[in-house]
Design a protein around this motif. Structure first.
Motif, short mmCIF file in Angstrom:
data_model
loop_
_atom_site.label_atom_id
_atom_site.label_comp_id
_atom_site.label_asym_id
_atom_site.label_seq_id
_atom_site.Cartn_x
_atom_site.Cartn_y
_atom_site.Cartn_z
N GLN A 73 -3.60 2.54 -2.55
CA GLN A 73 -3.27 3.91 -2.20
C GLN A 73 -4.10 4.36 -0.99
O GLN A 73 -5.32 4.20 -0.97
CB GLN A 73 -3.56 4.88 -3.35
N LEU A 74 -3.42 4.93 -0.01
CA LEU A 74 -4.08 5.54 1.12
C LEU A 74 -3.69 7.01 1.14
O LEU A 74 -2.53 7.35 1.31
CB LEU A 74 -3.66 4.87 2.44
N LYS A 107 -2.58 -4.21 5.49
CA LYS A 107 -2.81 -5.64 5.29
C LYS A 107 -4.04 -5.93 4.43
O LYS A 107 -4.37 -7.09 4.21
CB LYS A 107 -2.97 -6.33 6.65
N SER A 108 -4.72 -4.88 3.97
CA SER A 108 -6.01 -5.06 3.31
C SER A 108 -5.92 -5.32 1.81
O SER A 108 -6.89 -5.75 1.19
CB SER A 108 -6.88 -3.82 3.54
N MET A 116 0.85 -1.19 0.00
CA MET A 116 0.00 0.00 0.00
C MET A 116 0.88 1.24 0.00
O MET A 116 1.88 1.31 0.69
CB MET A 116 -0.90 0.01 1.23
N ILE A 117 0.47 2.24 -0.78
CA ILE A 117 1.21 3.48 -0.90
C ILE A 117 0.51 4.56 -0.09
O ILE A 117 -0.65 4.87 -0.34
CB ILE A 117 1.31 3.92 -2.38
N LYS A 118 1.20 5.12 0.89
CA LYS A 118 0.63 6.22 1.67
C LYS A 118 1.10 7.53 1.06
O LYS A 118 2.29 7.76 0.88
CB LYS A 118 1.09 6.12 3.13
N ASN A 159 -10.98 -3.14 -13.47
CA ASN A 159 -10.93 -2.03 -14.41
C ASN A 159 -9.53 -1.46 -14.60
O ASN A 159 -9.36 -0.39 -15.19
CB ASN A 159 -11.88 -0.93 -13.94
N ASN A 160 -8.52 -2.17 -14.07
CA ASN A 160 -7.13 -1.74 -14.19
C ASN A 160 -6.92 -0.33 -13.64
O ASN A 160 -6.27 0.52 -14.26
CB ASN A 160 -6.67 -1.81 -15.65
N LEU A 161 -7.50 -0.10 -12.44
CA LEU A 161 -7.39 1.18 -11.76
C LEU A 161 -6.71 0.96 -10.40
O LEU A 161 -6.59 -0.17 -9.94
CB LEU A 161 -8.77 1.81 -11.55
N LYS A 162 -6.30 2.05 -9.77
CA LYS A 162 -5.70 1.95 -8.44
C LYS A 162 -6.79 2.08 -7.37
O LYS A 162 -7.57 3.04 -7.38
CB LYS A 162 -4.65 3.05 -8.23
#
Length: 309
Positions: free
Chosen positions: A86-87, A81-82, A1-3, A43-46
C-alpha cells in the motif's frame, strides 16, 4: 502495490506503517522498505508507506526552491517494483502541518491506516512544529495498541548521507556516484517537443525534452550518455543539458540525439536514464567546430557503451 488516499483506505486490513517523503527511493530507503515488507509478511499485515506530496518544504518554506530527485510519478513507478502493498500519498498542506502529534496518530495512523506496527527512525519528529519524538510515539503505541520498531542510528545516518551525496553528485554531473547510491539510473521524464531544428542541420537531430514538473532536479550542464525505452525498444544516445551558447541559446534545454533511431516521437512522453557525463557544455567558435565535437562525443559515448556491456 495499491495506491490510495486515506479517504478510500478505511475498513481495509491492519497494517505495518512507515512514514517519510522517500525522495529518490535510494538504497537507504530500500533497506527500510525491505524491513517493512518482511515485518508485514511475518505478522500477516499490509506493508504501508505513508508519504506526502507536495514535499513539506515546498509548502512551509516556499522560498526554498527545493528540487527533488524524483517527480511524484517517477517515485510511484519505482515503489511499484519494491513489493510494497500500500502506498498512501497524503496531500501536505499548512492545515495538515498544524495537526498535533496525538491528532496525527489517532486520526491517521490508527483510524485510517489501522496500524498494528510503526517502523520509524530514531530521530523522527512529527506533529505540529515537529515537537513529538519516538518516545511520544511509543507512549501513543501503548494507548492505541500498536508496536513501534526503531530503525537504528547507523541506518538512519546512512539514509541521510546517501541523500546528500546523491544531490551533490547530480549537481556536479557525477552520474556514477549518484546512480550507485540510488541503486538505479537517475531519470528525467518528459514530453518530446519541437525545438529549433539546429541539430538536424548539423546531422545530429535531437529530441527536445520538456519536463513539466519545475521542482525536478536537473543535473549539471553538459553532455551525457543516456538510455531510453521507446515503443518497447531500448535505444541509446547522447544528451545535452544547457543553453547552446554556440548558437546563442537564451534558455536551458534538454536535447537528446538517439543513435540509430529515426522515428517521429513528437508528443510522446519518454523517460531518459542518465549513465555518464562526457564533458562540460562549451561555447565553440563556430557551428563547424561544434559539429566536430559532436562527432567526438558520439565516438566517446559508443566506446563507453561498448565497455559497459
Amino acid at each position: 502495490m495499491i495506491k490510495k488516499t486515506l479517504a478510500d483506505n478505511s475498513g481495509t486490513g491492519f497494517s505495518v506503517v512507515t512514514i517519510g517523503t522517500f525522495d529518490g527511493v535510494h538504497v537507504g530507503h530500500r533497506k527500510i522498505l525491505e524491513r517493512l515488507i518482511e515485518s508485514a509478511r511475518a505478522n500477516n499485515l499490509k506493508s504501508t508507506l505513508l508519504t506526502f506530496f507536495p514535499h513539506p518544504r515546498m509548502v512551509l518554506q516556499q522560498d526554498a526552491d527545493i528540487k527533488l530527485i524524483n517527480t511524484l510519478d517517477e517515485k510511484i513507478a519505482i515503489l511499484e517494483k519494491s513489493g510494497l502493498e500500500q502506498l498512501i500519498i497524503y496531500p501536505f498542506t499548512r492545515e495538515f502541518s498544524r495537526l498535533t502529534a496525538i491528532e496525527f496518530v489517532r486520526d491517521i495512523i490508527v483510524d485510517k491506516l489501522r496500524a498494528r506496527k510503526v517502523i520509524i527512525g530514531y530521530d523522527h519528529r512529527f506533529g505540529r512544529n515537529r515537537t513529538a519524538t519516538i518516545k511520544d510515539l511509543r507512549e501513543y503505541g501503548e494507548t492505541y495498541e500498536f508496536d513501534v520498531e526503531e530503525i537504528g542510528v547507523e541506518e538512519v545516518d546512512a539514509v541521510s548521507v546517501s541523500s546528500t551525496k546523491i544531490r551533490r553528485a547530480l549537481e556536479e554531473g557525477d552520474m556514477e556516484t549518484a546512480n550507485q547510491y540510488l541503486g538505479y539510473d537517475f531519470m528525467l521524464t518528459g514530453e518530446v517537443v519541437k525545438g529549433k531544428g539546429l541539430g538536424k542541420q548539423m546531422r545530429y537531430p535531437t529530441a527536445n525534452l520538456h519536463i513539466a514538473e519545475t521542482y525536478k532536479l536537473i543535473p549539471a550542464k553538459g553532455v551525457y550518455v543516456v538510455k531510453s525505452e521507446i515503443d518497447d525498444r531500448v535505444v541509446y544516445g547522447m544528451m545535452n543539458i544547457g543553453f547552446n551558447p554556440t548558437v546563442n541559446g537564451d534558455r536551458q534545454s534538454i536535447e537528446i540525439h538517439f543513435f540509430d533511431f529515426d522515428r517521429d516521437i513528437y508528443g510522446k512522453k519518454i523517460r531518459i536514464d542518465m549513465l555518464k557525463r562526457l564533458r562540460d557544455e562549451v561555447r565553440f567558435d563556430s557551428v563547424e567546430s561544434l559539429t566536430l565535437q559532436l562527432h567526438k562525443d558520439k565516438e566517446n559515448a559508443l566506446e563507453y557503451l561498448r565497455e559497459r556491456r
